[in-house]
Scaffold this motif. Sequence first.
Motif, PDB file in Angstrom:
ATOM      1  N   ARG B  30       0.803  -0.977   0.081  1.00  0.00           N
ATOM      2  CA  ARG B  30      -0.056   0.032   0.183  1.00  0.00           C
ATOM      3  C   ARG B  30       0.856   1.172   0.040  1.00  0.00           C
ATOM      4  NH1 ARG B  30      -4.094  -2.842   3.742  1.00  0.00           N
ATOM      5  NH2 ARG B  30      -5.487  -3.236   2.178  1.00  0.00           N
ATOM      6  N   ARG B  36      -1.301   6.001  -6.412  1.00  0.00           N
ATOM      7  CA  ARG B  36      -2.193   5.411  -7.121  1.00  0.00           C
ATOM      8  C   ARG B  36      -3.397   5.264  -6.115  1.00  0.00           C
ATOM      9  NH1 ARG B  36      -3.149  -0.556  -7.076  1.00  0.00           N
ATOM     10  NH2 ARG B  36      -1.034  -0.712  -7.726  1.00  0.00           N
ATOM     11  N   ILE B  37      -3.459   4.976  -5.023  1.00  0.00           N
ATOM     12  CA  ILE B  37      -4.480   4.778  -4.100  1.00  0.00           C
ATOM     13  C   ILE B  37      -5.109   5.782  -3.828  1.00  0.00           C
ATOM     14  CG2 ILE B  37      -5.016   4.091  -1.674  1.00  0.00           C
ATOM     15  CD1 ILE B  37      -2.810   1.815  -1.970  1.00  0.00           C
ATOM     16  N   VAL B  44     -13.245   7.436  -6.385  1.00  0.00           N
ATOM     17  CA  VAL B  44     -14.336   6.705  -5.717  1.00  0.00           C
ATOM     18  C   VAL B  44     -15.255   7.557  -4.800  1.00  0.00           C
ATOM     19  CG1 VAL B  44     -14.779   4.761  -3.853  1.00  0.00           C
ATOM     20  CG2 VAL B  44     -13.082   4.564  -5.715  1.00  0.00           C
ATOM     21  N   GLN B  47     -17.281   9.175  -7.221  1.00  0.00           N
ATOM     22  CA  GLN B  47     -18.529   8.294  -7.707  1.00  0.00           C
ATOM     23  C   GLN B  47     -19.574   8.051  -6.719  1.00  0.00           C
ATOM     24  OE1 GLN B  47     -16.079   4.790  -8.875  1.00  0.00           O
ATOM     25  NE2 GLN B  47     -15.469   5.663 -10.694  1.00  0.00           N
ATOM     26  N   TYR B  89     -25.746  -3.699 -12.591  1.00  0.00           N
ATOM     27  CA  TYR B  89     -25.705  -4.267 -11.311  1.00  0.00           C
ATOM     28  C   TYR B  89     -26.765  -4.143 -10.726  1.00  0.00           C
ATOM     29  CZ  TYR B  89     -20.536  -4.360 -12.081  1.00  0.00           C
ATOM     30  OH  TYR B  89     -19.410  -4.697 -12.665  1.00  0.00           O
ATOM     31  N   ASP B 114     -21.900   0.960  -4.126  1.00  0.00           N
ATOM     32  CA  ASP B 114     -21.996   2.377  -3.433  1.00  0.00           C
ATOM     33  C   ASP B 114     -20.608   2.722  -3.090  1.00  0.00           C
ATOM     34  OD1 ASP B 114     -23.303   0.728  -0.585  1.00  0.00           O
ATOM     35  OD2 ASP B 114     -21.301   0.448  -1.560  1.00  0.00           O
TER      36      ASP B 114
ATOM     37  N   GLU C 140     -16.383  -8.989  -7.746  1.00  0.00           N
ATOM     38  CA  GLU C 140     -16.740  -7.845  -8.743  1.00  0.00           C
ATOM     39  C   GLU C 140     -18.138  -6.936  -8.129  1.00  0.00           C
ATOM     40  OE1 GLU C 140     -17.547  -9.272 -12.752  1.00  0.00           O
ATOM     41  OE2 GLU C 140     -18.717  -7.359 -13.318  1.00  0.00           O
ATOM     42  N   TYR C 141     -19.126  -7.876  -7.486  1.00  0.00           N
ATOM     43  CA  TYR C 141     -19.941  -7.088  -6.785  1.00  0.00           C
ATOM     44  C   TYR C 141     -19.678  -6.129  -5.724  1.00  0.00           C
ATOM     45  CZ  TYR C 141     -22.789 -10.428  -9.628  1.00  0.00           C
ATOM     46  OH  TYR C 141     -23.367 -11.129 -10.887  1.00  0.00           O
ATOM     47  N   PRO C 144     -15.695  -1.456  -4.927  1.00  0.00           N
ATOM     48  CA  PRO C 144     -16.342  -0.279  -4.730  1.00  0.00           C
ATOM     49  C   PRO C 144     -15.931   0.509  -6.089  1.00  0.00           C
ATOM     50  CG  PRO C 144     -14.414  -0.152  -3.244  1.00  0.00           C
ATOM     51  CD  PRO C 144     -14.598  -1.627  -4.161  1.00  0.00           C
ATOM     52  N   VAL C 145     -14.973   0.276  -6.881  1.00  0.00           N
ATOM     53  CA  VAL C 145     -14.490   1.272  -7.998  1.00  0.00           C
ATOM     54  C   VAL C 145     -15.282   0.679  -9.137  1.00  0.00           C
ATOM     55  CG1 VAL C 145     -12.572   2.258  -8.903  1.00  0.00           C
ATOM     56  CG2 VAL C 145     -12.099   1.149  -6.591  1.00  0.00           C
ATOM     57  N   LEU C 146     -15.647   2.022  -9.924  1.00  0.00           N
ATOM     58  CA  LEU C 146     -16.421   1.877 -11.091  1.00  0.00           C
ATOM     59  C   LEU C 146     -15.318   2.231 -12.197  1.00  0.00           C
ATOM     60  CD1 LEU C 146     -19.908   3.266 -10.623  1.00  0.00           C
ATOM     61  CD2 LEU C 146     -19.000   0.881 -11.018  1.00  0.00           C
ATOM     62  N   LYS C 159     -16.174  -2.961 -12.740  1.00  0.00           N
ATOM     63  CA  LYS C 159     -15.486  -2.684 -11.658  1.00  0.00           C
ATOM     64  C   LYS C 159     -14.003  -2.996 -11.894  1.00  0.00           C
ATOM     65  CE  LYS C 159     -19.249  -2.372  -8.936  1.00  0.00           C
ATOM     66  NZ  LYS C 159     -19.616  -3.074  -8.058  1.00  0.00           N
ATOM     67  N   CYS C 180      -7.194  -0.036  -8.752  1.00  0.00           N
ATOM     68  CA  CYS C 180      -7.429  -0.943  -7.589  1.00  0.00           C
ATOM     69  C   CYS C 180      -6.785   0.175  -6.441  1.00  0.00           C
ATOM     70  CB  CYS C 180      -6.754  -2.030  -7.592  1.00  0.00           C
ATOM     71  SG  CYS C 180      -6.992  -2.974  -6.088  1.00  0.00           S
ATOM     72  N   MET C 181      -7.705   0.439  -5.373  1.00  0.00           N
ATOM     73  CA  MET C 181      -6.977   1.137  -4.192  1.00  0.00           C
ATOM     74  C   MET C 181      -6.735   0.073  -2.996  1.00  0.00           C
ATOM     75  SD  MET C 181     -10.412   3.066  -3.067  1.00  0.00           S
ATOM     76  CE  MET C 181     -12.163   2.370  -2.531  1.00  0.00           C
ATOM     77  N   CYS C 183      -8.199  -1.927  -1.494  1.00  0.00           N
ATOM     78  CA  CYS C 183      -9.045  -1.796  -0.219  1.00  0.00           C
ATOM     79  C   CYS C 183      -9.215  -3.136   0.352  1.00  0.00           C
ATOM     80  CB  CYS C 183     -10.420  -1.185  -0.394  1.00  0.00           C
ATOM     81  SG  CYS C 183     -11.405  -2.351  -1.616  1.00  0.00           S
TER      82      CYS C 183
END
Lengths: 711, 114, 469
Positions: B30, B36-37, B44, B47, B89, B114, C140-141, C144-146, C159, C180-181, C183
């Motif tokens: 990380r 990047r993160i 996000v 979003q 989705y 979400d 995938e579901y 959180p990243v689109l 995703k 990708c973060m 998470c």
Amino acid sequence: MKDKKEDQKHKENQEYREDKKVGVYICYCGGNISDHVDVERVREYVENLPEVAVARTNMFMCSDPGQQLIMDDLKNGTVERVVVASCAPSLHETTFRSAISRAGINPYIYEHANIREQVSWVHHGDQATEKAIKLISMASAKAEQLSPLEPIRVNAKKHATVIGGGVAGLRAAKDMADCGIEVALIEKSQFLGGNLAPLDKIAPTGESAKELLSTLALQVLCHPSITIYAGSVVDSFEGYVGNFTLGVKQVEPLPSKAADSDITAEADISDIQKTNETDKYKKGDYIPFSGVFAVDDADFSNRSDSQNLSVSSNWKSHVIETGVIVIATGFKSYTPNIGEYGYKKIKEVITLPELIKSMADSLNSGRLSSQDSFTMQKGSACSGKVRGLEKFLEIDGRKIRSMAMIHCVGSRQTPGIHQENDSGQLNEYCSRTCCTATLNAANIIRERYPSTRIYDFFRDIRTYGRGQEEIYEKASHNQVIFFRFEADEPPEIIESRESQSGKNFESNSQLNNFPICVKAKDVLTFGEEIEAPVDLVVLATGIEPNDVSDLVQKMKLPVGADRFLLEVHPKLRPVELPVSGIFLAGTCQAPMDIGESCNAAGAAAVKAAAMLAKGYVELDPFVAQINLELCNGCGACVESCLSDGALRIVDIKADGELIKRAEVTPPLCLGCGACVGVCSENAIDIAGWTLRQYEAMVDRIVAENILAVIN
Amino acid sequence: MVEENIQQHKKTDELSKNLDKKADAMKALRKSCKNRIDRVAEIVREQKRALKAIRAQLANSPSTIPEIAASTDMPTDIVLWYVAAMKKYGQIAEKEKDDGYYRYSLQGESHVID
Amino acid sequence: MKSIQTTTFDVMVIGGGIAGLQTALDIACQDYSVAVVEKGASIGGKMIRLSKVFPTLDCASCITTPKMAAAAHNDNITLFTCCDVKSIKRERTLSTQNISNSISPQNNNTQRNRFVLKAVVTQRARYVDADKCIGCRKCEYECPVLVSDVEQGGFSARKAISIPFSNAIPQIAVLDADNCMLCGKCEKICPTHAINYFQESYDFVIQANSIVLATGYEMTSLSDKPQYGMGKIPNVIDALQMERLLAPHGPYNRVLRPSDGKEPDSIAYIQCAGSRDRSMGVPYCSRFCCMYAIKQAMLLSGSLPLAEIRIYYMDIRAFGKGYEQFYQNAKAMGIEFVKAKVARVDAGEDGSVTLQYEDQNGYGMVTMNHDLVVASMGVISAWSPKGICNVSQGLDNFIHTINSKLSPTLTDMEGVFVAGAAAGPKDIVDTITEAGSAAIEVSKYLRYLYGKERGLKPVSTISSLKAVA
């Protein structure tokens, strides 16, 4: 006897009454089905059928996850019989059968319901959903009655027969022979090369047809595994995949093709001369415009072995036993109707093949040494004059100051505009090769004879292939003048004494000297009326399939509306015909250029080689089965049989007595069921389509509850 | 039996050691990807804001893309992009058409974004 | 780290699109082992992304998925996805024991001189253990990243970790590291512990006796076309994007204007938008654009019966079997064909698009407004052998073939063949036929290599192969 029957029935009942768990798998086909059929409602309904253990849906049942659903249910015993409701079985029946095999289950416990072509593509709304439910319910009722079957395995001769010695036939023969298959090549003329032979320099690479053909034909002639039957045709056909028997008969030698394309009276004389000349040819000789001579001297039997050339030409019939057949019967150039663009009425109107031949003749006759004229003009701009010298194309000794080339003659014909041929047909298709061939010829003329002007009348220029657009560009650069016409307003050919008005491209004084005037409405210049005075009109004639009605009839081959042979599916099985073991190669299927024909031949060869690789072929087991206990040997079935040899009456020994009973030769049986209908004893059934299974379907379809549930 | 227990114990021990190791490695990873993160995290956040706003509008009443755009103060093409994703989705459903535009409404949260 | 692993096959096919799959299937039928190396996360190529295909209007999936499944289940075929070919070299074989059975003793010379093709392949990290992933899509579901979904023409989102598309093969998730973060949500939810953030790319060697290049095509980008707005004008899209709008799994499940979701009333096609155009570096004809434009127009008039559909064209090139009839049917359906080269494209009012073209009836420059404009872009080579192997390209950058008439699939490197759009733009029908042609060339070449005796399978038997793979 009666007791026996009852017994039999009872036994069958017991066998079948075991409740089989049916799984029904319904495909959305990505909307193709689900847009019109309420798939979820269908699923809910069939789920409640007594025999159905599960009913599932998937966006694409044929996809990997879809197939996996079926396999999982089979593997863990949830289902024992499978119904897939999707597109036509011709597309994916084999897909699902092989999925069932992969799950380790007999693939014939499968039933297909076509709810796309037979439902969603033709019905809408509730009607569609209703019909889908009916079809699936029927299939499910039948599936419960299915029993495992074994495919019919027949030995396959490692031998292939190619019909047609043009470029596609030659390529297919060589490819298969190189893969270790014995090949017989049947060619009706005495020459190999077909329609490649009358060509000269081939677009876009400028390769010489002679060199291409000589290379390929000699490889075939010298191949130890290829036997050539030149000057021969297929006389009889019987058998089935892996075991075809062809009768081959030698025919009167055809005139060489050079003469073939001339239809004038003079040409008839040359026909005879040419035919006589064939005596002088030796096998392997390249004869311009005819091809590579493929017949040995009369005493070939003494010579052929020593030279390792295996050509049979002893004027006799042969029998060829063969495993697969590749049809490569090719095309013929369209012959315009008399008077079409003045053809055969005005002597200055010729076809493109005639032009190519005349040009080669005039070069060869020495009137213009090809070398000289070519080197002289090379590099010079197409001004028409080179240091005071004028260079004109000459045809039959006539100087061609300007010429017209007209595209789409015999192609892209439109009902109501073009004249049908004698059998009432139109060539509505595009012949694919003529645009490039015409422009290639135009470029050659403009470069060799820069004083000859060319007017090109086209509908769409279709120089689609690699290196072809460059030919079009080059033609513009070479100052070929293009006019675009519409199908309903084609150019008119007028003997020029009659025409005076309109814009023309030569001064009036000159105009009078030209025998022909081409009149057209040019779409490129907003419908301007133009008149082009010319010495020659060349018609870019299209491609028509050779007449193979004889083979079509003998082998029961499907023919499309365009009269070309029709493949099973252009993408799934592009070189296969529905008769198993018969393949297609080249222009008998559709117009193609040389490279495309060779690709098609290679594709056919690879399928044929795969079919023969194992030494046997497996066929579907849906054939007639005789119940010997019920059969009384009356022979009605034999009379009704549509496939010669599939059924016969034989003597068998039972309890020390000789009795007559029917016997089936499974690979020949079409599974049509004609015999089932005539058997008074119900002694015949088609495996996988038994009377009992039909009864189950009929019972289901008349069951009242179907409609009750829907409404 | 005893031996087995010991064996078992050793295994869990190794496992936890490995887990510790992994946690450390994850931390290191990380750290090395911090830029990047941070960038993705910012995206996000944006979003989530957008999705929340769109959901709020749709909870009010089924709406067309221009209506959602007006109420959320977002460009129509961006709104459509989110709506397409939410539809994929299973969050929203298409409703009737209104003057060339379809209306969309919230539906059962099968695969939440979400 | 680890020494480079070598896997041996009879044949390696580069590209898992329709050309590569058909070639692989036809070669596998001859009982040769085949490796299919695909750069993407799924096989299927361009075709699996299409809606329906001309001239039969079969859905593309209906034709492609069974071929994909057949390749995936064929014992002679091994699929490698997320792989790039770094280099291909012809090398003398060092070990001869593999082939010693097959080549008769008197052929010892041949044996010593035998060459093989060695390809260094990079397996890119998926960050998902391919052996563990069961394709359940839980990751995938949960993610959180689109991310804008290229598979959907950028009109929808996927995703940061996802299965490429619903009928992808293999059904294995792939993590997009750039978005990708870390998470950790996907790792937590994965039922088989398949997520591995530490996965690294690695190189391995595929050794084969023959290689088929089936590397396909790409389309020129709208952003290279200044007259057509550099891709910045809303509602000007390319044909592959329109395929997605028409496809069953499309971004909107219907055709909508991407700028605001309006159902378009008027749609225009600009033909030769990137082909037959020296300024784009594509002087040649892209060969299948006429037909897909006609096909899309037909599909559009089916799904939007009231919409006006126009095709602006230079020449309609409907040359294949049944294509001319298809074109005439489209005309009869009321699709308008306008012979004109569109000179300019500009943004109009309310998301409309303004075209300027010269009218053929003498009215001069005409301006037209459309709701949605599809540009039929040029087709260019997707792969260059430069720096990878000694295969030449033509001036058009597609693979050069040395005998385009009699053996159209031969390249100038021994043992290397080409099939499909890698050797120039080609429609699906022609591609499938050419794939068969390449397969027979390969079979002939292998027979020649392995000696004339029948039934020899010298290089690798299937069982030994499976052990390695």
